[in-house]
Design a protein around this motif. Structure first.
Motif, PDB file in Angstrom:
ATOM      1  N   ARG A  33      -3.595   3.682   0.704  1.00 36.06           N
ATOM      2  CA  ARG A  33      -4.203   3.255  -0.559  1.00 36.06           C
ATOM      3  C   ARG A  33      -3.676   1.895  -0.946  1.00 36.06           C
ATOM      4  O   ARG A  33      -2.499   1.615  -0.841  1.00 36.06           O
TER       5      ARG A  33
ATOM      6  N   ARG B 104      -3.854   8.335   4.272  1.00 33.33           N
ATOM      7  CA  ARG B 104      -4.811   7.339   3.794  1.00 33.33           C
ATOM      8  C   ARG B 104      -3.946   6.233   3.220  1.00 33.33           C
ATOM      9  O   ARG B 104      -3.023   6.486   2.449  1.00 33.33           O
TER      10      ARG B 104
ATOM     11  N   ASP C  38      -2.963  -0.052  -3.960  1.00 34.36           N
ATOM     12  CA  ASP C  38      -2.814  -0.011  -5.411  1.00 34.36           C
ATOM     13  C   ASP C  38      -2.750  -1.407  -6.025  1.00 34.36           C
ATOM     14  O   ASP C  38      -2.714  -1.552  -7.231  1.00 34.36           O
TER      15      ASP C  38
ATOM     16  N   ARG D  13       0.840  -1.207   0.000  1.00 33.68           N
ATOM     17  CA  ARG D  13       0.000   0.000   0.000  1.00 33.68           C
ATOM     18  C   ARG D  13       0.871   1.252   0.000  1.00 33.68           C
ATOM     19  O   ARG D  13       1.980   1.248   0.493  1.00 33.68           O
TER      20      ARG D  13
END
Length: 122
Positions: A108, A106, A110, A74
Motif C-alpha cells: 500500500r 499488498r 500511504d 509503502r
C-alpha cells in the motif's frame, strides 16, 4: 465443513484472495534478490495491484532481507489476515518465515494523496 480451520476453508480463502488480486493471474512477474537461498521472493503487478510474495522452501524457520528501496514509504499489508507490517525504508526489509511458510503482501502506498470525498447531494 464445520471446522473453520479445515483444509477446505483454507483453500476457499486462498482462492478468494487470488480473485481479489488480479496481479496473481495476469500480472507481471519480477523476481527479487533474497539474502537467503531458501527463500524465494517476487512481485506480481497489474495496474494499481502490487503484490509481494515471499516463500520459504526450507522446513526450518528462515530469515531473509529484501531490497525494497523502490517501495520506500509503502506499508506491506498481509493478504490473509489484513495485518499491516512496518513501512518499507531505505534499509533492507527483514522478514522471518516459519518452516515452509509464506507471506503475500499488498504494498500500500500511504504517501499518495487521498481523493477528497464527493460532496453530498441535497
Amino acid at each position: 465443513m464445520s471446522s473453520p480451520s479445515s483444509l477446505l476453508h483454507w483453500t476457499r480463502r486462498m482462492v478468494e484472495i487470488r480473485k481479489q488480486n488480479p496481479a496473481f493471474g495476469l500480472g507481471s512477474y519480477t523476481e527479487l534478490p533474497s539474502s537467503n537461498p531458501a527463500v524465494l521472493a517476487f512481485l506480481r503487478e497489474r495496474g494499481d495491484d502490487l503484490v509481494l510474495c515471499v516463500h520459504n522452501f526450507s522446513r526450518f524457520a528462515q530469515p531473509t532481507e529484501l531490497d525494497l528501496q523502490t517501495f520506500n514509504g509503502r506499508h506491506p499489508v498481509e493478504l490473509i489476515g489484513g495485518v499491516r507490517f512496518p513501512a518499507i525504508g531505505e534499509l533492507p526489509y527483514l522478514l522471518t518465515l516459519a518452516g515452509h511458510g509464506f507471506y503475500w503482501f499488498r504494498l500500500r502506498d500511504d504517501l499518495r494523496p487521498r481523493r477528497p470525498a464527493a460532496p453530498a447531494r441535497l
